[in-house]
Design an enzyme around this catalytic site. Structure first.
Site, PDB file in Angstrom:
ATOM      1  N   GLY A 139     -32.992  10.314 -21.643  1.00 38.35           N
ATOM      2  CA  GLY A 139     -34.011   9.900 -20.690  1.00 38.35           C
ATOM      3  C   GLY A 139     -35.032  10.979 -20.371  1.00 38.35           C
ATOM      4  O   GLY A 139     -36.027  10.724 -19.704  1.00 38.35           O
ATOM      5  N   SER A 206     -30.134  11.649 -11.239  1.00 35.22           N
ATOM      6  CA  SER A 206     -31.081  11.239 -12.281  1.00 35.22           C
ATOM      7  C   SER A 206     -30.806   9.836 -12.808  1.00 35.22           C
ATOM      8  O   SER A 206     -31.390   9.429 -13.822  1.00 35.22           O
ATOM      9  CB  SER A 206     -31.004  12.226 -13.449  1.00 35.22           C
ATOM     10  OG  SER A 206     -29.693  12.207 -14.021  1.00 35.22           O
ATOM     11  N   SER A 210     -31.815   8.566 -16.783  1.00 32.21           N
ATOM     12  CA  SER A 210     -30.916   9.282 -17.681  1.00 32.21           C
ATOM     13  C   SER A 210     -29.997   8.296 -18.375  1.00 32.21           C
ATOM     14  O   SER A 210     -29.833   7.157 -17.929  1.00 32.21           O
ATOM     15  CB  SER A 210     -30.115  10.345 -16.918  1.00 32.21           C
ATOM     16  OG  SER A 210     -29.401   9.783 -15.834  1.00 32.21           O
ATOM     17  N   THR A 218     -24.089  16.553 -21.397  1.00 37.58           N
ATOM     18  CA  THR A 218     -24.240  17.617 -20.396  1.00 37.58           C
ATOM     19  C   THR A 218     -23.090  17.678 -19.394  1.00 37.58           C
ATOM     20  O   THR A 218     -23.167  18.416 -18.419  1.00 37.58           O
ATOM     21  CB  THR A 218     -25.560  17.433 -19.615  1.00 37.58           C
ATOM     22  OG1 THR A 218     -25.585  16.131 -19.022  1.00 37.58           O
ATOM     23  CG2 THR A 218     -26.765  17.584 -20.535  1.00 37.58           C
ATOM     24  N   GLY A 222     -21.395  12.271 -11.098  1.00 36.30           N
ATOM     25  CA  GLY A 222     -22.129  11.307 -10.296  1.00 36.30           C
ATOM     26  C   GLY A 222     -21.812  11.454  -8.828  1.00 36.30           C
ATOM     27  O   GLY A 222     -20.855  12.128  -8.434  1.00 36.30           O
ATOM     28  N   ILE A 275     -24.530  11.768 -30.289  1.00 36.76           N
ATOM     29  CA  ILE A 275     -23.630  10.768 -29.715  1.00 36.76           C
ATOM     30  C   ILE A 275     -24.326   9.414 -29.815  1.00 36.76           C
ATOM     31  O   ILE A 275     -25.435   9.237 -29.307  1.00 36.76           O
ATOM     32  CB  ILE A 275     -23.304  11.099 -28.249  1.00 36.76           C
ATOM     33  CG1 ILE A 275     -22.616  12.466 -28.144  1.00 36.76           C
ATOM     34  CG2 ILE A 275     -22.434  10.006 -27.633  1.00 36.76           C
ATOM     35  CD1 ILE A 275     -22.590  13.032 -26.738  1.00 36.76           C
ATOM     36  N   TYR A 475     -24.122  22.779  -4.074  1.00 35.16           N
ATOM     37  CA  TYR A 475     -25.387  22.398  -4.697  1.00 35.16           C
ATOM     38  C   TYR A 475     -26.526  23.004  -3.874  1.00 35.16           C
ATOM     39  O   TYR A 475     -26.759  22.587  -2.733  1.00 35.16           O
ATOM     40  CB  TYR A 475     -25.487  20.879  -4.726  1.00 35.16           C
ATOM     41  CG  TYR A 475     -26.593  20.291  -5.564  1.00 35.16           C
ATOM     42  CD1 TYR A 475     -26.302  19.656  -6.766  1.00 35.16           C
ATOM     43  CD2 TYR A 475     -27.919  20.330  -5.145  1.00 35.16           C
ATOM     44  CE1 TYR A 475     -27.303  19.078  -7.530  1.00 35.16           C
ATOM     45  CE2 TYR A 475     -28.923  19.771  -5.904  1.00 35.16           C
ATOM     46  CZ  TYR A 475     -28.613  19.135  -7.096  1.00 35.16           C
ATOM     47  OH  TYR A 475     -29.614  18.570  -7.848  1.00 35.16           O
TER      48      TYR A 475
END
Length: 576
Positions: A139, A206, A210, A218, A222, A275, A475
């Site tokens: 994405g 995202s 995405s 990556t 979630g 993938i 975060y």
């Protein structure tokens, strides 16, 4: 949209016509002026028009183009400038600044749109035979430099966009497994599952832009990973096209068959192949879903409460707690309240003041529940007991509803700030609960010291999320008020300080954004030189010609050291 595949706007996040607005948020402009020094009353800069961008010419040879057209059809071998630009960068602040400033060194020479795994296999074999470079594209939401060609790359570079491969192929109702093509975007994936009463339960920030393949590549997490696990837990089987072969891993619940090849593919960022499909765990749609807000008197108390929730019998889908900095920011983004809502909010704060709370240290938490009504009720009560035992307060559904509605809007703020003279980005880590407070304190200090060293006003804030038995994710979001010619050097200085603090304080360099080029310089510090060498050896065995997304995950850059090759500087290798 190209060939039926939707892309984000080339100069920023999301789609045209959608963005962050502050006019209906009366406290936001004063907050930004106070914390960062930006005056939002000034007219914002506008992104450049595409006509102003100097796009390097495609180097795709006639011979290779003819081969690719024979494989895919002319419509799906695209060399137009806009498509090539869209597939050059992700959406980090560095990517967006360089795009806006027309700083393009090397971009893909063509964008390929395969329709199925057979075409992907043919592409990989053709690219390797031509000794060209192949970079998978989902994405385009990546923020760690996983999509950009190396600046000095003199071979032909193609971007392989899997957007046409976007179907839920089948669902095994008895096992709770779904076969899904890797190019499926989050909303399309969930819509197809929801129609049959299922959900994957994976909702990263995202999500709207995405793909399943990107999540796997990556090691994405979630917002509801407390309940459903991260993508490593969700992914059971996978198909990966590699040079001359296809890796097939069946969707088994568990195995004891040597080192996990599935784990090798998770987080591989295109270096071990493309993938094409995955079989993932899915769950029946819940009867009830609710997000509640809670207040804690300060950040240390909030951390302890989150740890207690994670170790309790309570089952939650998300348990998130913002520090006082992020809480203040969240309050600043609220729309003007009227009538009863205004008085309710004022009454809550008066209660807290009477309790002796310092409202400047207030921390807000969101905890979510879903399942049957009885299940939700029981777990709400368990969490309420834990919150109150830690001196916290149940706020209710109102802020939780707002959180749920706005959970995918945060990335638009980056564009808003860039238009007004600030560079904002994120860094995330994870560590044991016993290390979180020290990691937090030292990272805040390191970032603020770095901002002072480059003479920039700035702001850094944090929340805890993604709870595990032993620890959680921290975060961090940070911004510097600068849009000078050397803003990227200043940004790098702050970013490096944050990443090094993670390593120095027993955290990992990335919890769910991957490695790319941004984080590669710290790999040996994170997993030891022996671990990094194992990754190098694995990549070399699968891709001896260095044709598959070279330069990501491991490279020869070091934190803060410029790397030269073929008389070109790779900016990624100088940075965090």
């Amino acid at each position: 949209m190209t060939n039926g595949v939707k892309h984000m706007k080339w100069w920023g996040w999301g789609v045209e016509g959608i963005g962050f607005h502050h006019e209906d948020k009366p406290n936001f402009a004063p907050f930004v002026l106070d914390k960062v020094g930006l005056d939002l009353s000034h007219a914002p800069d506008k992104p450049p028009s595409f006509d102003e961008i100097e796009v390097p010419a495609s180097r795709l040879s006639d011979e290779l183009k003819s081969t690719l057209v024979d494989l895919l059809g002319e419509k799906f071998v695209v060399t137009e400038d806009l498509d090539r630009i869209v597939h050059t960068f992700g959406k980090s602040v560095r990517d967006l600044i360089r795009m806006r400033r027309n700083q393009l060194k090397r971009i893909p020479d063509a964008v390929l749109y395969p329709a199925d795994e057979d075409q992907v296999r043919a592409i990989v074999d053709a690219i390797v035979a031509a000794d060209a470079v192949l970079i998978p594209f989902g994405g385009g939401s990546n923020i760690v430099g996983s999509l950009e060609p190396r600046a000095w790359e003199d071979r032909i570079v193609v971007s392989v966009d899997l957007g046409r491969m976007n179907r839920v192929v089948e669902i095994d109702d008895e096992a709770g497994l779904a076969r899904i093509q890797a190019g499926a975007l989050g909303p399309a994936l969930e819509e197809q599952l929801n129609r049959r009463g299922w959900t994957m339960g994976h909702f990263p920030d995202s999500f709207t832009h995405s793909t399943l393949g990107g999540w796997i590549a990556t090691r994405s997490s979630g917002m509801q990973s407390d309940e459903y696990g991260d993508i490593a837990d969700i992914t059971r089987g996978v198909r990966v096209v590699q040079p001359g072969r296809t890796l097939v891993l069946r969707p088994l619940p568990s195995t004891s068959t040597g080192p996990s090849v599935r784990e090798m593919i998770l987080g591989s960022e295109g270096r071990l192949g493309i993938i094409t499909e995955a079989t993932v765990q899915v769950h029946r749609l819940p009867d009830e879903r609710v997000i509640l807000a809670y207040f804690f008197p300060d950040w240390p108390t909030g951390l302890k409460a989150m740890a207690a929730v994670s170790k309790s019998e309570a089952e939650v889908i998300v348990a998130r707690c913002s520090d006082d900095r992020e809480t203040a920011f969240s309050f600043s983004t609220q729309k003007k309240q009227k009538g009863v809502k205004k008085y309710v909010t004022e009454a809550v704060f008066k209660v807290l003041e009477r309790r002796g709370w310092d409202l400047s240290k207030l921390c807000m938490s969101f905890i979510g529940f879903e399942g049957s009504k009885e299940h939700v009720k029981r777990n709400k009560e368990l969490v309420k007991q834990i919150v109150q035992a830690h001196g916290g307060m149940v706020v209710g559904k109102g802020p939780g509803v707002l959180y749920d509605q706005k959970k995918f809007d945060t990335p638009y703020l980056r564009d808003f700030l860039l238009d007004r003279g600030a560079a904002a980005d994120v860094s995330e880590t994870s560590a044991p609960y016993s290390k979180l407070q020290g990691l937090y304190d030292n990272t805040i200090a390191a970032a603020e010291n770095a901002m002072a060293e480059v003479d920039c006003r700035g702001y850094i804030m944090c929340h805890l999320s993604h709870n595990y038995h032993s620890g959680a994710c921290l975060y961090f979001t940070f911004a510097i008020a600068d849009m000078s010619d050397d803003v990227l050097a200043k940004y790098d200085h702050v970013k490096r300080a944050i990443q090094q603090s993670f390593i120095d304080n027993d955290g990992t360099l990335s919890h769910h954004h991957g490695v790319g080029r941004e984080h590669a310089p710290w790999m040996s510090q994170d997993i030891s030189p022996a671990g990094e060498q194992m990754i190098r050896d694995l990549i070399q065995a699968v891709d001896p010609g260095d044709n598959l997304n070279p330069g990501v995950i491991v490279h020869d850059g070091k934190p803060g050291i410029t790397v030269m090759s073929a008389d070109h500087v790779d900016e990624r290798d100088t940075s965090a």
